[in-house]
Design an enzyme around this catalytic site. Structure first.
Site, PDB file in Angstrom:
ATOM      1  N   ASP A  38       1.628  -2.432   0.629  1.00 57.05           N
ATOM      2  CA  ASP A  38       1.644  -1.038   0.147  1.00 57.05           C
ATOM      3  C   ASP A  38       2.921  -0.821  -0.649  1.00 57.05           C
ATOM      4  O   ASP A  38       3.831  -1.666  -0.615  1.00 57.05           O
ATOM      5  CB  ASP A  38       1.593  -0.070   1.351  1.00 57.05           C
ATOM      6  CG  ASP A  38       0.999   1.293   1.014  1.00 57.05           C
ATOM      7  OD1 ASP A  38       1.582   2.000   0.168  1.00 57.05           O
ATOM      8  OD2 ASP A  38      -0.039   1.645   1.596  1.00 57.05           O
ATOM      9  N   TYR A  70     -12.015   8.802 -11.643  1.00 57.12           N
ATOM     10  CA  TYR A  70     -12.232   8.242 -10.301  1.00 57.12           C
ATOM     11  C   TYR A  70     -13.633   7.636 -10.211  1.00 57.12           C
ATOM     12  O   TYR A  70     -13.817   6.517  -9.724  1.00 57.12           O
ATOM     13  CB  TYR A  70     -12.048   9.355  -9.261  1.00 57.12           C
ATOM     14  CG  TYR A  70     -12.028   8.880  -7.830  1.00 57.12           C
ATOM     15  CD1 TYR A  70     -10.924   8.209  -7.309  1.00 57.12           C
ATOM     16  CD2 TYR A  70     -13.103   9.131  -6.975  1.00 57.12           C
ATOM     17  CE1 TYR A  70     -10.879   7.789  -5.990  1.00 57.12           C
ATOM     18  CE2 TYR A  70     -13.071   8.715  -5.647  1.00 57.12           C
ATOM     19  CZ  TYR A  70     -11.970   8.049  -5.158  1.00 57.12           C
ATOM     20  OH  TYR A  70     -11.933   7.628  -3.851  1.00 57.12           O
ATOM     21  N   THR A 108      -7.998  11.696   5.678  1.00 55.22           N
ATOM     22  CA  THR A 108      -6.794  10.884   5.417  1.00 55.22           C
ATOM     23  C   THR A 108      -5.817  11.756   4.630  1.00 55.22           C
ATOM     24  O   THR A 108      -6.202  12.811   4.111  1.00 55.22           O
ATOM     25  CB  THR A 108      -7.126   9.649   4.552  1.00 55.22           C
ATOM     26  OG1 THR A 108      -7.517  10.121   3.253  1.00 55.22           O
ATOM     27  CG2 THR A 108      -8.220   8.794   5.144  1.00 55.22           C
ATOM     28  N   ARG A 123      -0.869   3.889   5.431  1.00 51.23           N
ATOM     29  CA  ARG A 123      -1.395   5.145   5.985  1.00 51.23           C
ATOM     30  C   ARG A 123      -2.912   5.204   5.746  1.00 51.23           C
ATOM     31  O   ARG A 123      -3.499   4.289   5.156  1.00 51.23           O
ATOM     32  CB  ARG A 123      -0.706   6.347   5.337  1.00 51.23           C
ATOM     33  CG  ARG A 123      -1.094   6.560   3.890  1.00 51.23           C
ATOM     34  CD  ARG A 123      -0.436   7.808   3.297  1.00 51.23           C
ATOM     35  NE  ARG A 123      -1.156   8.258   2.124  1.00 51.23           N
ATOM     36  CZ  ARG A 123      -0.795   9.269   1.334  1.00 51.23           C
ATOM     37  NH1 ARG A 123       0.313   9.949   1.592  1.00 51.23           N
ATOM     38  NH2 ARG A 123      -1.515   9.620   0.301  1.00 51.23           N
TER      39      ARG A 123
HETATM   40  N1  LIG Z   1     -10.276   9.678   1.962  1.00 49.79           N
HETATM   41  C1  LIG Z   1     -11.500   9.705   1.482  1.00 49.79           C
HETATM   42  O1  LIG Z   1     -12.262  10.657   1.742  1.00 49.79           O
HETATM   43  C2  LIG Z   1     -12.022   8.577   0.628  1.00 49.79           C
HETATM   44  C3  LIG Z   1     -13.382   8.614   0.265  1.00 49.79           C
HETATM   45  C4  LIG Z   1     -13.905   7.574  -0.473  1.00 49.79           C
HETATM   46  C5  LIG Z   1     -13.107   6.513  -0.851  1.00 49.79           C
HETATM   47  N2  LIG Z   1     -11.790   6.503  -0.508  1.00 49.79           N
HETATM   48  C6  LIG Z   1     -11.004   5.336  -0.919  1.00 49.79           C
HETATM   49  O2  LIG Z   1     -10.487   4.711   0.217  1.00 49.79           O
HETATM   50  C7  LIG Z   1      -9.240   4.079  -0.106  1.00 49.79           C
HETATM   51  C8  LIG Z   1      -8.161   4.528   0.873  1.00 49.79           C
HETATM   52  O3  LIG Z   1      -8.032   5.938   0.758  1.00 49.79           O
HETATM   53  P1  LIG Z   1      -7.225   6.853   1.784  1.00 49.79           P
HETATM   54  O4  LIG Z   1      -7.988   8.115   1.852  1.00 49.79           O
HETATM   55  O5  LIG Z   1      -6.905   6.112   3.001  1.00 49.79           O
HETATM   56  O6  LIG Z   1      -5.924   7.136   0.880  1.00 49.79           O
HETATM   57  P2  LIG Z   1      -4.400   7.442   1.278  1.00 49.79           P
HETATM   58  O7  LIG Z   1      -3.813   8.097   0.072  1.00 49.79           O
HETATM   59  O8  LIG Z   1      -4.313   8.152   2.563  1.00 49.79           O
HETATM   60  O9  LIG Z   1      -3.788   5.974   1.424  1.00 49.79           O
HETATM   61  C9  LIG Z   1      -3.770   5.125   0.306  1.00 49.79           C
HETATM   62  C10 LIG Z   1      -2.634   4.142   0.409  1.00 49.79           C
HETATM   63  O10 LIG Z   1      -2.653   3.377  -0.808  1.00 49.79           O
HETATM   64  C11 LIG Z   1      -1.321   3.210  -1.238  1.00 49.79           C
HETATM   65  N3  LIG Z   1      -1.246   2.982  -2.689  1.00 49.79           N
HETATM   66  C12 LIG Z   1      -1.484   3.849  -3.681  1.00 49.79           C
HETATM   67  N4  LIG Z   1      -1.220   3.285  -4.861  1.00 49.79           N
HETATM   68  C13 LIG Z   1      -0.798   2.027  -4.605  1.00 49.79           C
HETATM   69  C14 LIG Z   1      -0.354   0.940  -5.409  1.00 49.79           C
HETATM   70  N5  LIG Z   1      -0.254   1.047  -6.745  1.00 49.79           N
HETATM   71  N6  LIG Z   1      -0.032  -0.221  -4.805  1.00 49.79           N
HETATM   72  C15 LIG Z   1      -0.095  -0.337  -3.455  1.00 49.79           C
HETATM   73  N7  LIG Z   1      -0.483   0.647  -2.643  1.00 49.79           N
HETATM   74  C16 LIG Z   1      -0.834   1.826  -3.208  1.00 49.79           C
HETATM   75  C17 LIG Z   1      -0.621   4.503  -0.861  1.00 49.79           C
HETATM   76  O11 LIG Z   1       0.782   4.321  -0.800  1.00 49.79           O
HETATM   77  C18 LIG Z   1      -1.255   4.817   0.481  1.00 49.79           C
HETATM   78  O12 LIG Z   1      -0.515   4.293   1.572  1.00 49.79           O
HETATM   79  C19 LIG Z   1      -8.948   4.440  -1.559  1.00 49.79           C
HETATM   80  O13 LIG Z   1      -9.374   3.391  -2.403  1.00 49.79           O
HETATM   81  C20 LIG Z   1      -9.814   5.658  -1.786  1.00 49.79           C
HETATM   82  O14 LIG Z   1     -10.159   5.834  -3.140  1.00 49.79           O
HETATM   83  C21 LIG Z   1     -11.227   7.519   0.215  1.00 49.79           C
END
Ligand SMILES: NC(=O)c1ccc[n+]([C@@H]2O[C@H](COP(=O)([O-])OP(=O)(O)OC[C@H]3O[C@@H](n4cnc5c(N)ncnc54)[C@H](O)[C@@H]3O)[C@@H](O)[C@H]2O)c1
Length: 252
Positions: free
Chosen positions: A37, A155, A190, A16
């Site tokens: 995932d 974080y 997201t 996702r």
């Molecule tokens: N959404 C934001 O605004 C944002 C901003 C900066 C950085 N990020 C980073 O971007 C990346 C993706 O974030 P996102 O917003 O798409 O998050 P999300 O929560 O929508 O998706 C993250 C995915 O990672 C998977 N996941 C979590 N723990 C896991 C594990 N132990 N093993 C395997 N899979 C695992 C989850 O099941 C999920 O499908 C992350 O590293 C997040 O820290 C997000």
């Protein structure tokens, strides 16, 4: 539309959010993709939808044996892995220094930071066999600056660490033709972002949106271009760098 022809990629957190968007575009650009995932149903459904060049593998990024399994199956199915997008991560509790529980701190560090090492250790032997590799480690603007409305030193610690790990690995593996870059999203729409709350900020009559010159949160697709670019041969001379995609949030 074949910017990633001959690329075999592992994308973590692909069920996702941003990982899903990257997987869709990688396939559209001709890559073979292992979607990794812990959310099995979502990930399997996405891989089925994406067709024969997509394979879902259950992988908990904190488990070395899961990484080994994913690389073995990936190599057997598609050949040597030459791209890794270390994307999966969690936000963890939004809590100030005094409210943050030590076990929560450790959990965020394990999932967001230690996994980056495990992922690189798992794929680098495959990349060495391939003779080429590109690793994209997903950090955050929280790995560049403190973000208004999201007090979370765990974080931040994990995302700052990813910058250093990226530069160290880039320095070490540049001579082996393996590039390692970090990518730093701002606020992206997201499930992670939707699940997070911004109550403290709104109480102060101030919103994180006010901090973004472009005045909005980004869509996942707006982060994918840089990841495709870094994975592709177009970025053949770019390594060890921080790539910020934040609508200008960190310029002031
Ligand atoms: N959404 C934001 O605004 C944002 C901003 C900066 C950085 N990020 C980073 O971007 C990346 C993706 O974030 P996102 O917003 O798409 O998050 P999300 O929560 O929508 O998706 C993250 C995915 O990672 C998977 N996941 C979590 N723990 C896991 C594990 N132990 N093993 C395997 N899979 C695992 C989850 O099941 C999920 O499908 C992350 O590293 C997040 O820290 C997000």
């Amino acid at each position: 539309m074949n910017r990633l022809e001959n690329k075999v990629a592992i994308i973590t957190g692909a069920s996702r959010g941003m990982g899903e968007a990257h997987a869709r575009e990688f396939i559209a650009q001709g890559a073979k993709v292992i979607l990794a995932d812990i959310k099995v149903d979502l990930g399997q459904a996405l891989a089925d939808e994406l067709g024969d060049n997509a394979l879902f593998i259950k992988l908990d990024i904190t488990k070395p044996e899961d990484w080994k399994n994913a690389v073995e199956i990936g190599e057997k199915t598609f050949g040597n892995i030459n791209v890794l997008v270390n994307n999966a991560g969690i936000l963890g509790p939004v809590a100030g220094v005094m409210d943050l529980k030590y076990e929560d701190y450790l959990k965020v560090i394990e999932i967001n930071q230690h996994s980056i090492l495990l992922g690189m250790q798992a794929v680098i032997p495959s990349m060495l066999k391939a003779g080429v590799g590109s690793i994209i480690n997903v950090s955050s603007i929280a790995g560049i600056v403190a973000c208004f409305g999201f007090p979370n030193v765990a974080y931040m610690a994990s995302k700052f660490a990813i910058r250093g790990m990226t530069k160290g690995a880039a320095f070490e593996y540049g001579p082996k033709n393996i590039r390692v870059n970090s990518m730093h999203p701002g606020f992206v729409l997201t499930p992670m972002m939707i699940e997070a709350t911004d109550e403290d900020a709104s109480k102060e009559g101030r919103s994180a949106l006010d901090e973004i010159p472009l005045g909005r949160i980004s869509e996942t697709s707006e982060l994918t271009g840089i990841v495709v670019f870094l994975a592709s041969d177009e970025a053949s001379f770019i390594t060890g760098q921080e790539h910020i995609v934040d609508g200008g949030m960190t310029i002031h």
